[in-house]
Enzyme design. Structure first.
Site, PDB file in Angstrom:
ATOM      1  N   ASN A 258       4.573   0.688  -3.722  1.00  0.00           N
ATOM      2  CA  ASN A 258       3.791   0.374  -2.514  1.00  0.00           C
ATOM      3  C   ASN A 258       4.685  -0.493  -1.643  1.00  0.00           C
ATOM      4  O   ASN A 258       4.865  -1.676  -1.926  1.00  0.00           O
ATOM      5  CB  ASN A 258       2.502  -0.372  -2.917  1.00  0.00           C
ATOM      6  CG  ASN A 258       1.717  -0.846  -1.707  1.00  0.00           C
ATOM      7  OD1 ASN A 258       2.017  -0.475  -0.572  1.00  0.00           O
ATOM      8  ND2 ASN A 258       0.706  -1.676  -1.962  1.00  0.00           N
TER       9      ASN A 258
ATOM     10  N   LYS B 123       4.269  -1.530   1.243  1.00  0.00           N
ATOM     11  CA  LYS B 123       3.534  -2.423   2.162  1.00  0.00           C
ATOM     12  C   LYS B 123       4.177  -2.363   3.559  1.00  0.00           C
ATOM     13  O   LYS B 123       4.688  -1.316   3.942  1.00  0.00           O
ATOM     14  CB  LYS B 123       3.451  -3.834   1.580  1.00  0.00           C
ATOM     15  CG  LYS B 123       2.862  -3.819   0.147  1.00  0.00           C
ATOM     16  CD  LYS B 123       2.440  -5.144  -0.375  1.00  0.00           C
ATOM     17  CE  LYS B 123       1.890  -4.996  -1.795  1.00  0.00           C
ATOM     18  NZ  LYS B 123       1.405  -6.239  -2.360  1.00  0.00           N
TER      19      LYS B 123
ATOM     20  N   HIS C 260      -7.009  -1.433  -1.391  1.00  0.00           N
ATOM     21  CA  HIS C 260      -6.046  -2.435  -1.857  1.00  0.00           C
ATOM     22  C   HIS C 260      -6.590  -3.823  -1.503  1.00  0.00           C
ATOM     23  O   HIS C 260      -7.213  -4.008  -0.446  1.00  0.00           O
ATOM     24  CB  HIS C 260      -4.682  -2.199  -1.207  1.00  0.00           C
ATOM     25  CG  HIS C 260      -3.618  -3.053  -1.814  1.00  0.00           C
ATOM     26  ND1 HIS C 260      -3.474  -4.388  -1.484  1.00  0.00           N
ATOM     27  CD2 HIS C 260      -2.681  -2.785  -2.751  1.00  0.00           C
ATOM     28  CE1 HIS C 260      -2.473  -4.889  -2.201  1.00  0.00           C
ATOM     29  NE2 HIS C 260      -1.987  -3.932  -2.978  1.00  0.00           N
TER      30      HIS C 260
ATOM     31  N   GLU D  24      -5.312  -6.356  -0.290  1.00  0.00           N
ATOM     32  CA  GLU D  24      -4.906  -6.892   1.029  1.00  0.00           C
ATOM     33  C   GLU D  24      -5.755  -6.283   2.137  1.00  0.00           C
ATOM     34  O   GLU D  24      -6.017  -6.935   3.152  1.00  0.00           O
ATOM     35  CB  GLU D  24      -3.396  -6.634   1.233  1.00  0.00           C
ATOM     36  CG  GLU D  24      -2.574  -7.570   0.345  1.00  0.00           C
ATOM     37  CD  GLU D  24      -1.229  -7.032  -0.095  1.00  0.00           C
ATOM     38  OE1 GLU D  24      -0.745  -6.041   0.467  1.00  0.00           O
ATOM     39  OE2 GLU D  24      -0.661  -7.613  -1.046  1.00  0.00           O
TER      40      GLU D  24
ATOM     41  N   GLU E 297      -5.672  -4.183 -10.117  1.00  0.00           N
ATOM     42  CA  GLU E 297      -4.749  -5.177  -9.571  1.00  0.00           C
ATOM     43  C   GLU E 297      -5.469  -6.520  -9.471  1.00  0.00           C
ATOM     44  O   GLU E 297      -6.196  -6.759  -8.504  1.00  0.00           O
ATOM     45  CB  GLU E 297      -4.285  -4.751  -8.177  1.00  0.00           C
ATOM     46  CG  GLU E 297      -3.602  -3.412  -8.151  1.00  0.00           C
ATOM     47  CD  GLU E 297      -2.660  -3.293  -6.958  1.00  0.00           C
ATOM     48  OE1 GLU E 297      -1.499  -2.985  -7.188  1.00  0.00           O
ATOM     49  OE2 GLU E 297      -3.086  -3.549  -5.833  1.00  0.00           O
TER      50      GLU E 297
ATOM     51  N   GLY F 231       1.856 -10.302  -5.776  1.00  0.00           N
ATOM     52  CA  GLY F 231       2.894 -10.941  -4.980  1.00  0.00           C
ATOM     53  C   GLY F 231       3.082 -12.417  -5.297  1.00  0.00           C
ATOM     54  O   GLY F 231       3.756 -13.133  -4.570  1.00  0.00           O
TER      55      GLY F 231
ATOM     56  N   SER G 136       2.722  -7.921  -9.492  1.00  0.00           N
ATOM     57  CA  SER G 136       3.993  -8.481  -9.959  1.00  0.00           C
ATOM     58  C   SER G 136       4.603  -7.715 -11.133  1.00  0.00           C
ATOM     59  O   SER G 136       5.152  -8.327 -12.048  1.00  0.00           O
ATOM     60  CB  SER G 136       3.830  -9.972 -10.294  1.00  0.00           C
ATOM     61  OG  SER G 136       3.458 -10.693  -9.135  1.00  0.00           O
TER      62      SER G 136
HETATM   63  C1  G2H Z   1      -0.020  -5.422  -5.777  1.00  0.00           C
HETATM   64  C2  G2H Z   1       1.342  -4.905  -5.951  1.00  0.00           C
HETATM   65  C3  G2H Z   1       1.425  -3.509  -5.403  1.00  0.00           C
HETATM   66  P1  G2H Z   1       3.245  -6.747  -6.081  1.00  0.00           P
HETATM   67  O1  G2H Z   1      -0.331  -5.506  -4.385  1.00  0.00           O
HETATM   68  O2  G2H Z   1       0.281  -2.971  -4.820  1.00  0.00           O
HETATM   69  O3  G2H Z   1       2.243  -5.751  -5.271  1.00  0.00           O
HETATM   70  O4  G2H Z   1       3.921  -5.886  -7.118  1.00  0.00           O
HETATM   71  O5  G2H Z   1       4.205  -7.254  -5.050  1.00  0.00           O
HETATM   72  O6  G2H Z   1       2.427  -7.823  -6.705  1.00  0.00           O
END
Ligand code: G2H
Length: 248
Positions: free
Chosen positions: A9, A11, A94, A96, A166, A172, A211
């Site tokens: 992703n 983003k 998601h 966010e 998630e 993040g 993460s």
């Molecule tokens: C969670 C994830 C991917 P990250 O948002 O959707 O992001 O791996 O940066 O925590």
């Protein structure tokens, strides 16, 4: 046996050129293994990245999809448009989008349905905040997020959908849920689906996101109900993302 799925992703990161270079590096570096790999790309770069992925088996995904089919919805991107850009997947709900842009369980359910109508596979993101976990409300929150979609689309809809767990507190932040913490919720989600349809529950891929990094991916993906990952920050580096892809 469920096929592992590793999904990047990106983003709101990178330029056209960086996206194209990243896609090319992934296409060149991916070993032929049994897992599926996809990248969820900013809308405006979908076509460029599609070109860069060329004959590679890496699938294309979007990071959101409109909750309406078409019409006067300025700034929105419909599921039909995503299908037109060869998107196989679209993230819906998601965290966010839920926390910064007002997505609710109901609008997420509508996005999910719109994607499926156009044969774009929705990736339903669910997960609790730190506060909700501390109040022991993880399962309740996940229930509400899942149930809104089940009510709108029916349990059969999960025959052609992916779920991503998630935990918001792990996104993040560098804090990953432990393998056991993640497995506990993944198992719970599968059981909740199984209560309605055990066959679909066995088949549905449930990804972990939050993460995921090259050094924790292997242990997470080894858990029985974790079928791969939704990878944010670490998917922006070709070497690291490929390492994650090769961890299943
Ligand atoms: C969670 C994830 C991917 P990250 O948002 O959707 O992001 O791996 O940066 O925590």
């Amino acid at each position: 046996m469920r096929q592992p799925l590793i999904m990047g992703n990106w983003k709101m990161n990178g330029s056209r050129e960086e996206g194209v270079q990243l896609a090319k590096a992934l296409a060149e570096g991916l070993n032929a293994t049994s897992q599926e790999v996809a990248v969820c790309v900013p809308f405006v770069y979908l076509s460029d990245v599609r070109g860069a992925l060329a004959a590679s088996p890496i699938a294309l995904g979007a990071q959101n999809v409109a909750d309406q089919a078409s019409g006067a919805y300025t700034g929105e991107i419909s599921a039909a448009m995503l299908a037109d850009c060869a998107c196989k997947y679209a993230l819906v709900g998601h965290s966010e989008r839920r926390s910064y842009y007002g997505d609710t369980n109901q609008t997420v359910a509508s996005r999910f349905c719109q994607a499926q109508k156009q044969n774009v596979i929705p990736v339903l993101c669910v997960g609790e905040t730190l506060e909700e976990r501390e109040q022991d409300r993880t399962f309740q929150v996940v229930d509400e997020q899942l149930d809104a979609v089940i009510e709108a689309a029916g349990i059969e809809a999960f025959e052609n959908a992916v779920i991503a767990y998630e935990p918001v507190w792990a996104i993040g932040t560098g804090k990953t849920a432990s393998d056991e913490q993640a497995q506990e919720v993944h198992q719970y989600i599968r059981q909740r689906i199984a209560a309605r349809n055990p066959v679909i529950a066995e088949k549905v891929q449930i990804l972990y996101g939050g993460s995921v990094k090259p050094d924790n991916a292997k242990a997470l993906f080894a858990m029985p109900d974790i079928d791969g990952g939704l990878v944010g920050g670490a998917s922006l580096d070709a070497k690291g993302f490929l390492q994650i892809c090769h961890s299943v």
